[in-house]
Design a protein around this motif. Structure first.
Motif, PDB file in Angstrom:
ATOM      1  N   ARG A 172       0.830  -1.206   0.000  1.00 28.41           N
ATOM      2  CA  ARG A 172       0.000   0.000   0.000  1.00 28.41           C
ATOM      3  C   ARG A 172       0.865   1.256   0.000  1.00 28.41           C
ATOM      4  NH1 ARG A 172      -4.550  -0.148   4.563  1.00 28.41           N
ATOM      5  NH2 ARG A 172      -4.632   1.997   3.804  1.00 28.41           N
ATOM      6  N   ALA A 173       1.936   1.239   0.781  1.00 29.54           N
ATOM      7  CA  ALA A 173       2.825   2.398   0.860  1.00 29.54           C
ATOM      8  C   ALA A 173       3.495   2.666  -0.478  1.00 29.54           C
ATOM      9  CB  ALA A 173       3.870   2.181   1.948  1.00 29.54           C
ATOM     10  N   LEU A 174       3.906   1.591  -1.164  1.00 32.63           N
ATOM     11  CA  LEU A 174       4.566   1.762  -2.457  1.00 32.63           C
ATOM     12  C   LEU A 174       3.587   2.341  -3.482  1.00 32.63           C
ATOM     13  CD1 LEU A 174       7.317   1.254  -3.814  1.00 32.63           C
ATOM     14  CD2 LEU A 174       6.370  -0.906  -4.657  1.00 32.63           C
ATOM     15  N   GLY A 175       2.362   1.817  -3.500  1.00 26.98           N
ATOM     16  CA  GLY A 175       1.352   2.369  -4.413  1.00 26.98           C
ATOM     17  C   GLY A 175       1.084   3.832  -4.121  1.00 26.98           C
ATOM     18  N   ALA A 176       0.989   4.187  -2.842  1.00 22.56           N
ATOM     19  CA  ALA A 176       0.747   5.580  -2.467  1.00 22.56           C
ATOM     20  C   ALA A 176       1.890   6.481  -2.919  1.00 22.56           C
ATOM     21  CB  ALA A 176       0.562   5.681  -0.951  1.00 22.56           C
ATOM     22  N   ALA A 177       3.129   6.002  -2.738  1.00 15.19           N
ATOM     23  CA  ALA A 177       4.293   6.807  -3.143  1.00 15.19           C
ATOM     24  C   ALA A 177       4.267   7.087  -4.641  1.00 15.19           C
ATOM     25  CB  ALA A 177       5.587   6.084  -2.761  1.00 15.19           C
ATOM     26  N   PHE A 178       3.995   6.065  -5.425  1.00 21.68           N
ATOM     27  CA  PHE A 178       3.954   6.246  -6.876  1.00 21.68           C
ATOM     28  C   PHE A 178       2.894   7.276  -7.257  1.00 21.68           C
ATOM     29  CE2 PHE A 178       5.545   1.677  -7.918  1.00 21.68           C
ATOM     30  CZ  PHE A 178       6.747   1.979  -7.311  1.00 21.68           C
ATOM     31  N   GLN A 179       1.728   7.167  -6.641  1.00 20.08           N
ATOM     32  CA  GLN A 179       0.634   8.081  -6.986  1.00 20.08           C
ATOM     33  C   GLN A 179       0.963   9.516  -6.601  1.00 20.08           C
ATOM     34  OE1 GLN A 179      -1.678   8.732  -8.956  1.00 20.08           O
ATOM     35  NE2 GLN A 179      -3.502   7.661  -8.194  1.00 20.08           N
ATOM     36  N   LYS A 180       1.521   9.711  -5.425  1.00 19.93           N
ATOM     37  CA  LYS A 180       1.819  11.060  -4.956  1.00 19.93           C
ATOM     38  C   LYS A 180       2.919  11.723  -5.794  1.00 19.93           C
ATOM     39  CE  LYS A 180       0.381   9.781  -0.295  1.00 19.93           C
ATOM     40  NZ  LYS A 180       0.832   9.407   1.086  1.00 19.93           N
ATOM     41  N   ILE A 181       3.898  10.914  -6.210  1.00 23.86           N
ATOM     42  CA  ILE A 181       4.922  11.457  -7.105  1.00 23.86           C
ATOM     43  C   ILE A 181       4.284  11.918  -8.404  1.00 23.86           C
ATOM     44  CG2 ILE A 181       6.888  10.806  -8.565  1.00 23.86           C
ATOM     45  CD1 ILE A 181       7.951   9.193  -6.215  1.00 23.86           C
ATOM     46  N   ASN A 182       3.357  11.123  -8.920  1.00 22.30           N
ATOM     47  CA  ASN A 182       2.686  11.517 -10.162  1.00 22.30           C
ATOM     48  C   ASN A 182       1.827  12.760  -9.982  1.00 22.30           C
ATOM     49  OD1 ASN A 182       3.793   9.580 -11.856  1.00 22.30           O
ATOM     50  ND2 ASN A 182       2.231   8.060 -11.352  1.00 22.30           N
ATOM     51  N   PHE A 183       1.282  12.961  -8.785  1.00 21.88           N
ATOM     52  CA  PHE A 183       0.536  14.206  -8.540  1.00 21.88           C
ATOM     53  C   PHE A 183       1.443  15.413  -8.745  1.00 21.88           C
ATOM     54  CE2 PHE A 183      -2.525  11.989  -5.351  1.00 21.88           C
ATOM     55  CZ  PHE A 183      -3.342  11.583  -6.391  1.00 21.88           C
ATOM     56  N   LEU A 184       2.687  15.303  -8.261  1.00 20.79           N
ATOM     57  CA  LEU A 184       3.629  16.412  -8.445  1.00 20.79           C
ATOM     58  C   LEU A 184       4.093  16.530  -9.901  1.00 20.79           C
ATOM     59  CD1 LEU A 184       6.100  16.505  -5.402  1.00 20.79           C
ATOM     60  CD2 LEU A 184       4.495  18.271  -6.128  1.00 20.79           C
ATOM     61  N   ASP A 222       6.543   7.056   2.794  1.00 18.52           N
ATOM     62  CA  ASP A 222       5.898   5.917   2.119  1.00 18.52           C
ATOM     63  C   ASP A 222       6.947   4.955   1.572  1.00 18.52           C
ATOM     64  OD1 ASP A 222       3.299   6.842   2.560  1.00 18.52           O
ATOM     65  OD2 ASP A 222       3.272   8.011   0.707  1.00 18.52           O
ATOM     66  N   LEU A 223       7.973   5.493   0.935  1.00 18.63           N
ATOM     67  CA  LEU A 223       9.015   4.633   0.362  1.00 18.63           C
ATOM     68  C   LEU A 223       9.783   3.881   1.447  1.00 18.63           C
ATOM     69  CD1 LEU A 223      10.399   6.875  -2.542  1.00 18.63           C
ATOM     70  CD2 LEU A 223       9.096   4.740  -2.752  1.00 18.63           C
ATOM     71  N   ASP A 224       9.990   4.507   2.597  1.00 17.99           N
ATOM     72  CA  ASP A 224      10.659   3.826   3.710  1.00 17.99           C
ATOM     73  C   ASP A 224       9.819   2.629   4.170  1.00 17.99           C
ATOM     74  OD1 ASP A 224      12.771   5.575   3.666  1.00 17.99           O
ATOM     75  OD2 ASP A 224      12.039   6.817   5.329  1.00 17.99           O
ATOM     76  N   ARG A 225       8.501   2.815   4.280  1.00 16.91           N
ATOM     77  CA  ARG A 225       7.616   1.710   4.671  1.00 16.91           C
ATOM     78  C   ARG A 225       7.645   0.595   3.631  1.00 16.91           C
ATOM     79  NH1 ARG A 225       2.170   4.349   4.726  1.00 16.91           N
ATOM     80  NH2 ARG A 225       1.424   2.197   4.878  1.00 16.91           N
ATOM     81  N   ALA A 226       7.676   0.982   2.367  1.00 20.69           N
ATOM     82  CA  ALA A 226       7.704  -0.021   1.297  1.00 20.69           C
ATOM     83  C   ALA A 226       8.991  -0.836   1.351  1.00 20.69           C
ATOM     84  CB  ALA A 226       7.559   0.665  -0.059  1.00 20.69           C
ATOM     85  N   ARG A 227      10.124  -0.162   1.564  1.00 18.35           N
ATOM     86  CA  ARG A 227      11.405  -0.866   1.602  1.00 18.35           C
ATOM     87  C   ARG A 227      11.503  -1.808   2.809  1.00 18.35           C
ATOM     88  NH1 ARG A 227      13.503   3.799  -0.900  1.00 18.35           N
ATOM     89  NH2 ARG A 227      14.459   3.236  -2.892  1.00 18.35           N
ATOM     90  N   ALA A 228      10.850  -1.460   3.884  1.00 18.06           N
ATOM     91  CA  ALA A 228      10.877  -2.320   5.067  1.00 18.06           C
ATOM     92  C   ALA A 228      10.238  -3.673   4.784  1.00 18.06           C
ATOM     93  CB  ALA A 228      10.165  -1.634   6.228  1.00 18.06           C
ATOM     94  N   ALA A 229       9.337  -3.712   3.807  1.00 20.34           N
ATOM     95  CA  ALA A 229       8.644  -4.965   3.480  1.00 20.34           C
ATOM     96  C   ALA A 229       9.328  -5.752   2.370  1.00 20.34           C
ATOM     97  CB  ALA A 229       7.196  -4.659   3.074  1.00 20.34           C
ATOM     98  N   LEU A 230      10.379  -5.220   1.780  1.00 19.82           N
ATOM     99  CA  LEU A 230      11.050  -5.896   0.664  1.00 19.82           C
ATOM    100  C   LEU A 230      11.493  -7.324   1.003  1.00 19.82           C
ATOM    101  CD1 LEU A 230      13.295  -3.264  -1.159  1.00 19.82           C
ATOM    102  CD2 LEU A 230      11.384  -4.552  -2.112  1.00 19.82           C
TER     103      LEU A 230
END
Length: 308
Positions: A172-184, A222-230
């Motif tokens: 979920r965190a990775l998906g959120a990060a991708f979306q928020k980057i695209n917002f910018l 968000d990316l930190d949370r995503a990497r923790a699950a790698l």
């Protein structure tokens, strides 16, 4: 003479090929990461991405007076195909085959279509609607991809793997990060062409450096949370996610260094050769980590063997 079985195999293959074509046409960064996956997982990710893109096209490109009806029809096609395993829409057909096999259901699909429908009516988001929109448009897509990753080694006849909660949080965190980057990145197109302001409390016409800093900080978390699950992912999926996260890390740095006036005017992109270098470094890092973990585990395994 072609039998019903061979005809079905051919139709399934055409549907999956169509989904792969959609991804290649629309996304270079995401597509680059999928090349690191095995064939079955890559096909599943193509199927998920193509359906998401199809809905996006209704609300972002078509935008006709009957766009709501078109979106409703697409959602009905998906619901019907989930029940039957078949659709005359090849993108929906590919998605339904994948969804039925790996356990994607209405828990992911319904929030996704709710967010797509919001794009037809909501022009400015507050914090609550923003978080709801990001959940439906991106976080559940991350969970769909996670299900595909975990299915990679499942044997025929076994039930779909149920993701662990930390893995779901990372997806979920990775998906959120991708979306928020695209917002910018898409600030100019979203506000100028589509008339939308996704980021709560941010006026696209009067974007400030502080606005950018706050959004980038949120994405970094968000990316930190995503990497923790790698470490919870299979090796090939871990490489693909690490590579994609690395590309978005690079985008974060570029966005932080881009003048605000430029962010309001055009999309920031990472050059192809730079993308390739980022992917190589990310994959090398994952493989080095796994090698180090195996080396550390070897003495412990030997000591247990001696003890027995």
């Amino acid at each position: 003479m072609r039998t019903a079985t061979t005809g079905q195999v051919l139709y399934d293959a055409i549907a999956m090929r169509a989904s792969a074509l959609v991804l290649r046409a629309y996304s270079t960064s995401f597509g680059l990461g999928t090349r690191l996956l095995g064939a079955r997982t890559r096909g599943d990710i193509h199927a998920v991405y193509a359906l998401v893109r199809l809905a996006d096209e209704v609300v972002d490109t078509y935008r006709g007076p009957d766009a709501g009806a078109e979106l409703d029809e697409l959602e009905e096609q998906v619901a019907r195909a989930l029940r039957t395993g078949y659709s005359t829409n090849v993108v929906v057909h590919a998605f339904a085959r994948t969804a039925r096999r790996i356990g994607i259901g209405h828990g992911e699909i319904d929030p996704f279509f709710a967010s797509m429908r919001a794009d037809l009516t909501v022009r400015t988001h507050d914090r609550e609607s923003y978080e709801r929109y990001v959940y439906g448009s991106a976080e559940v897509v991350g969970v769909m991809c996670l299900r595909a990753f975990l299915d990679a080694d499942r044997r025929p006849g076994d039930p779909p793997v149920v993701p662990a909660l930390p893995a779901v949080d990372g997806a979920r965190a990775l998906g959120a990060a991708f979306q928020k980057i695209n917002f910018l990145r898409d600030l100019a197109a979203d506000s100028g062409d589509l008339g939308r302001a996704y980021l709560p409390g941010v006026d696209p016409e009067h974007l400030t450096r502080e606005d950018v800093r706050a959004v980038l900080e949120e994405i970094g978390g968000d990316l930190d949370r995503a990497r923790a699950a790698l470490p919870l992912l299979p090796t090939r999926a871990r490489c693909a996610v690490a590579a994609t996260a690395g590309l978005y890390d690079r985008l974060l740095r570029d966005l932080a260094a881009t003048p605000v006036a430029t962010l309001r005017a055009r999309r920031v992109r990472v050059p192809g050769p730079v993308k390739a270098a980022v992917v190589v470094r990310a994959v090398a890092g994952v493989l080095a980590d796994e090698t180090r973990d195996r080396v550390r585990a070897t003495p412990l395994l030997r000591s247990r063997a001696v003890a027995r």
